[in-house]
Design an enzyme around this catalytic site. Structure first.
Site, short mmCIF file in Angstrom:
data_model
loop_
_atom_site.label_atom_id
_atom_site.label_comp_id
_atom_site.label_asym_id
_atom_site.label_seq_id
_atom_site.Cartn_x
_atom_site.Cartn_y
_atom_site.Cartn_z
CG ASP A 111 -1.50 1.21 1.38
OD1 ASP A 111 -1.76 2.18 0.40
OD2 ASP A 111 -2.00 1.43 2.58
CE LYS B 267 -1.72 7.20 -3.56
NZ LYS B 267 -2.30 6.00 -2.50
CD GLU C 47 -5.05 3.64 -2.14
OE1 GLU C 47 -5.82 4.38 -1.68
OE2 GLU C 47 -4.03 3.97 -2.59
CG ASP D 144 -9.40 4.19 1.28
OD1 ASP D 144 -8.90 4.52 2.09
OD2 ASP D 144 -8.73 3.34 0.37
#
Length: 626
Positions: free
Chosen positions: A14, A75, A184, A213
């Site tokens: 992850d 990211k 994810e 999420d």
């Protein structure tokens, strides 16, 4: 199962905005792999400090004294344009420098500037992400005692084609074969599915699960159907630029204004002050999840001025309420896309560190009319956990996960530009992947012998409002009147959600195919190879620095032991002349170490110094059992 020294099949990683996590399927279960500090998650942070490169907790620990060379939130940059409004907003609050890559021939790609080895260098977001992935790979190899080459890497469900490709590039640079990119929330759903034993063949186990999420930098909502081991994503929605970082940013902006109001000083351009303020804001956000208010105290924040304030949970919620509402609107949108009512949802699963925020949980619970939220999966580890399960399925290992089938969807509509600047959708959003779809188009100009195809993703009717992925030209067919030449256009999405487009002129068979090369400046094959070579150089430099530190510590520890023995009152049966000689040798060693503290000595120099000291002290040391 691999023996020591052998290659392990596949790990799950992850790669998070703020924290990353790695897991593996072993002994018929998932094991979260700890880092070198024993923690199960690692900060997604890279720092360049003098002659060394630090990754993870070591990078975070020195961030306040080295803010302009400590890189985080990479990211949020990966696969994006420098001109993106969200990127411009982030840059204002980051203590490190981000520039437009257009001057370096990188189109509109953001480049991160850092000083390393006394040289200013530009790093792509892929390079920074690769450094983090490489670190996670190293933790896995140390834990498993074998070589790791293959990995499944997770991305936000709403990552577009260029962001997925850039993530794969980062894996390549890190020396990993990324065999699959999975979403994810889908990975989290797999973790939930195994945790609740839904993979058993029991018809009563059929459930609709909403995975909420909310992570450090991205937000995803997925509506997942789980039935007899099949995990089928029915709809996805989200925002790749919404998460805990944005909540921190709101507090930082508020405190910058408060400092200016109280002390008539603007700290918005001071990287060190901003870094310290960000650290304090992030800590306050975490504390506010369990207490109604907290104090922020920062000594000498700017020009010797202390900063002291109090933030309540109510004030924090007011600062971020529009973002929280945006999260709930996204949930509503996902339900509409899935053609599902709130009452049809059996469980709401919380994933991501920011899902712990009490107001978010309360609003989500209110949205589902008081339904208890599912917290059985660890919010920080669920994604890596699910990635490891999928890795085990692909590797054919384990028995507990037998029968689990993953069915995912594409998050955005894909199509081409047609006359008038409209977008003609070939693959609608939330189509199950992998998939291949065709459509027919005709020439719009008289007597043309070539035609351009521009490929877009997005939900707006006009292409100018959507995201251009790439374009190509098909030529070599005979001239014909407008509307007489027919083209068969095929869109093919693989299991990673990555797109290939081809077009064929139906009469001559002339064909052109494109694996979408992101016009925003995706790395070329040659650039990736160059970066891999540089990564090997960094690896060699890191190893050299590690050996230097080990040699330095060996010398320091030996000198400290002798010094302690000489100064702690032990009854020493040595003459005053010998004692004086030993003290002089130790003092001289400490002085030499002080002089070399900021230099980049060869490890051999420290070893030679240790050998010299041992020649003088070893006889004395052996008497003391040192």
């Amino acid at each position: 199962m691999a023996r020591k020294g052998e290659e392990w099949p596949v790990i799950g990683i992850d790669l998070g905005t703020t924290y990353s996590c790695v897991a593996v399927w072993r002994n018929d279960r998932v094991e979260i792999i700890p880092n070198d500090q024993g923690n199960r998650t690692t900060p997604s942070c890279v720092a360049f400090a003098d002659s060394e490169r630090l990754i993870g907790e070591a990078a975070v620990n020195q961030a306040t004294k080295n803010p302009s060379n400590t890189i985080f939130d990479a990211k949020r940059l990966i696969g994006r344009r420098f001109s993106d409004d969200n990127i411009q907003d982030d840059i204002k609050l980051w203590p490190f420098k981000v520039i437009d890559g257009i001057d370096s021939g990188k189109d509109d790609k953001p480049l991160i500037v850092a000083n390393y080895m006394d040289e200013e260098k530009n790093f792509t977001p892929e390079e920074i992400s690769a450094m983090i992935l490489s670190k996670m790979k190293g933790f896995a190899e140390a834990f498993l005692g074998g070589t790791v080459k293959n990995a499944i890497v997770t991305v936000p469900a709403y990552f577009n084609d260029s962001q997925r490709r850039a993530t794969k590039d980062a894996g390549t640079i890190a020396g990993l074969n990324v065999i699959r990119i999975i979403n994810e929330p889908t990975a989290a759903a797999m973790a939930y599915g195994l945790d609740t034993k839904i993979n058993q063949n029991n018809v009563n186990n059929k459930k609709n699960v909403l995975v909420f999420d909310l992570g450090g930098g991205t937000f995803d909502v997925s509506l997942v159907g789980i039935d007899k081991g099949e995990i089928k994503v029915q709809a996805v929605s989200g925002d790749t630029h919404l998460g805990g970082v944005d909540f921190d940013n709101r507090m930082v902006t508020e405190f910058v204004k408060e400092f200016k109001r109280k002390h008539k000083r603007d700290i918005s351009k001071n990287p060190k002050a901003l870094r310290r303020l960000r650290n304090a804001s992030e800590r306050a956000k975490r504390v506010l999840s369990s207490t109604p208010q907290t104090d922020i105290e920062i000594e000498c924040l700017y020009e010797g001025i202390d900063f002291s304030t109090k933030i309540t949970r109510a004030r924090f919620e007011k600062l971020n309420m529009d973002l929280f509402i945006k999260c709930m609107d996204t949930v509503d949108g996902c339900l509409v896309d899935a053609n599902m009512d709130k009452s049809d949802v059996h469980d709401v699963v919380l994933v991501g560190g920011s899902s712990r925020i009490p107001k978010v949980q309360q609003m989500l619970q209110d949205l589902f009319k008081g339904k208890e939220l599912c917290k059985s999966v660890h919010p920080d580890e669920a994604v890596a956990y699910g990635a490891a399960i999928h890795a085990a399925i692909l590797s054919g290992v384990g028995t507990s996960n037998k029968g689990i089938v993953l069915v995912d969807v594409t998050p955005l509509s894909l199509g081409i530009e047609i006359e008038g600047g409209f977008m003609s959708v070939v693959i609608p959003r939330n189509t199950i992947i992998p998939t291949k779809m065709n459509d027919f188009y005709y020439n719009s100009d008289d007597n043309g012998t070539s035609v351009y195809f521009s490929v877009y993703e997005g939900e707006r009717p006009m292409v100018k409002d959507n995201n251009l992925l790439g374009e190509f030209r098909l030529s070599g067919f005979p001239p014909a009147p407008r509307g007489a030449t027919k083209f068969d256009v095929c869109f093919d999405i693989d299991v990673d959600g990555i797109l290939n487009v081809s077009a064929v002129e139906t009469v001559t068979g002339e064909r052109k195919q494109i694996t979408i090369i992101n016009h925003h400046g995706r790395l070329s094959k040659e650039e990736i190879e160059t970066i891999i070579e540089e990564a090997e150089m960094y690896k060699a430099e890191d190893e050299k620095h590690k050996k230097m530190v080990q040699a330095k510590m060996a010398l320091q520890n030996y000198a400290n032991k002798i010094w302690d023995a000489l100064h702690t009152g032990q009854k020493l049966k040595i003459s005053s002349i010998v004692k004086k000689k030993l003290k002089e040798a130790i003092d001289e060693t400490f002085e030499w170490l002080e002089e070399e503290s900021n230099s980049t000595c060869d490890p051999l120099e420290f070893q030679e110094k240790l050998d010299e000291l041992k020649d003088i002290c070893d006889h004395f040391a052996s008497k003391l059992g040192l």
